[in-house]
Scaffold this active site. Structure first.
Site, short mmCIF file in Angstrom:
data_model
loop_
_atom_site.label_atom_id
_atom_site.label_comp_id
_atom_site.label_asym_id
_atom_site.label_seq_id
_atom_site.Cartn_x
_atom_site.Cartn_y
_atom_site.Cartn_z
CG ASP A 1 -2.16 0.77 1.07
OD1 ASP A 1 -2.18 1.69 0.23
OD2 ASP A 1 -3.13 0.48 1.78
NE ARG A 2 0.64 8.04 -2.91
CZ ARG A 2 0.20 8.95 -3.78
NH1 ARG A 2 -0.67 8.60 -4.71
NH2 ARG A 2 0.60 10.20 -3.70
#
Length: 358
Positions: free
Chosen positions: A83-84
């Site tokens: 995930d960013r």
């Protein structure tokens, strides 16, 4: 039944009131550490690099790394996407000849934590799971409720739903996936088309898991189920559900759901009837997934080393999930909110199955 992702349409396992609260006020509130599938040998033609990143997708980091070191995209190995909007730790691999260039790599929000040699390139799925540490804010006094829910999930298993990251902003990816399989989509990028089609597979799977919860057979088996052994990974067809269900209730085996494709057979008998019911309500058939190979996916997974740590304004959850499973499925049970419902990225918290064969 809608193709649009909506947590409220998916049955929860636990019936507690939930803690409420807010996630991801800052990236450090959500930490993910990839768990390797095998120990590194310390020698070989590949350099494994452990990276910590904040505020970047895995793909963005790999592109920048390749540009700075002069490594071709196809020569960089990765086990899964991360995930960013989190602080994430994962391994990548490079041909060992680039080792001398690595100290020159610099990128804001990215740190090299460790390196080691190994004999093979890292590939999608080469991880055992992920360790999550998630801070829930705005839920003062919720630690006891969280601990009760987490204890039930550890005993009975977590519904192995695909989380909102799979379905994109507004949960609309599956609708575009349907246009892809019907030949009506304007999307041309092959990777994006695969991702969109996988979202359509995921809608069917989620609905099947939810229907099992509604019918009271989440931790039981039905005739025609393809069940999987948690210790060995072996899959077998269930003929005598009454005889096999005690093993499911002890957590030794669990039912699987179908990620439809040309190489996976639909379920049969009672389980098959339930599966067909879901397909018909979605207006789908197994044949529309002919562009995918297909796979089977566990309907439940068990959090490991699950802990709750109280905080001033909430609590922190720590737990490990097997690869391909979404932390949001645990968080939704604990918080009873639509956690991360508007996920904007084409990233999964664990993208081990992205780019795979399902």
């Amino acid at each position: 039944m809608s193709l649009v992702f909506d947590w409220s349409a998916l049955r929860a396992l636990t019936d507690g009131p939930g803690t409420g609260g807010v996630l991801r006020r800052e990236p450090a509130d959500f930490r993910v550490e990839e768990q390797p599938a095998y120990p590194l040998s310390g020698e070989g033609d590949f350099l494994f690099v452990q990276l910590e990143k904040t505020g970047h997708t895995t793909a963005h980091v790999l592109r920048e790394l390749g540009t700075q070191l002069g490594v071709r995209d196809r020569d960089i190995g990765v086990a899964g996407l991360k995930d960013r909007h989190a602080v994430t730790t994962q391994w990548i691999s490079l041909p060992a000849k680039y080792e001398a260039r690595l100290p020159a790599f610099a990128m804001e929000g990215v740190r090299v934590l460790d390196t080691a040699r190994h004999s093979n390139k890292l590939a999608i799925g080469h991880l055992s799971g992920n360790r999550f540490q998630v801070r829930v804010r705005g839920a003062a006094g919720g630690a006891d409720e969280a601990a009760r829910t987490l204890a039930e999930l550890s005993a009975r298993g977590v519904p192995n739903y695909f989380g909102p990251q799979r379905f994109g902003l507004g949960g609309l990816n599956a609708e575009e996936g349907l246009r892809v399989v019907r030949g009506e989509s304007r999307v041309r990028d092959p990777r994006v088309r695969r991702f969109l089609t996988s979202a359509l597979q995921s809608v069917v799977f989620n609905a099947f898991v939810s229907r099992r919860l509604e019918r009271g057979v989440f931790d039981a088996l039905l005739a025609g189920d393809m069940a999987k052994k948690h210790d060995t990974g072996g899959v077998f067809n269930v003929q005598d559900a009454a005889a096999e269900t005690p093993r499911a209730q002890r957590g030794e085996v669990s039912a699987t759901g179908t990620l439809f494709g040309r190489k996976v057979k639909p379920l049969t008998l009672e389980a098959g009837a339930l599966e067909r019911e879901v397909l018909e309500e979605l207006g789908l058939s197994p044949e529309v997934f002919g562009s995918r190979k297909g796979d089977r996916r566990l309907t439940r997974v068990y959090p490991q080393e699950a802990l709750v740590t109280p905080g001033e304004d909430g609590f922190t959850l720590s737990f490990t999930l097997p690869k391909g499973s979404f932390a949001t499925s645990v968080l939704r049970e604990v918080m009873k909110t639509s956690v991360d419902a508007a996920a904007p990225e084409l990233d999964a918290e664990d993208g081990a199955d992205e780019g795979g064969n399902a």
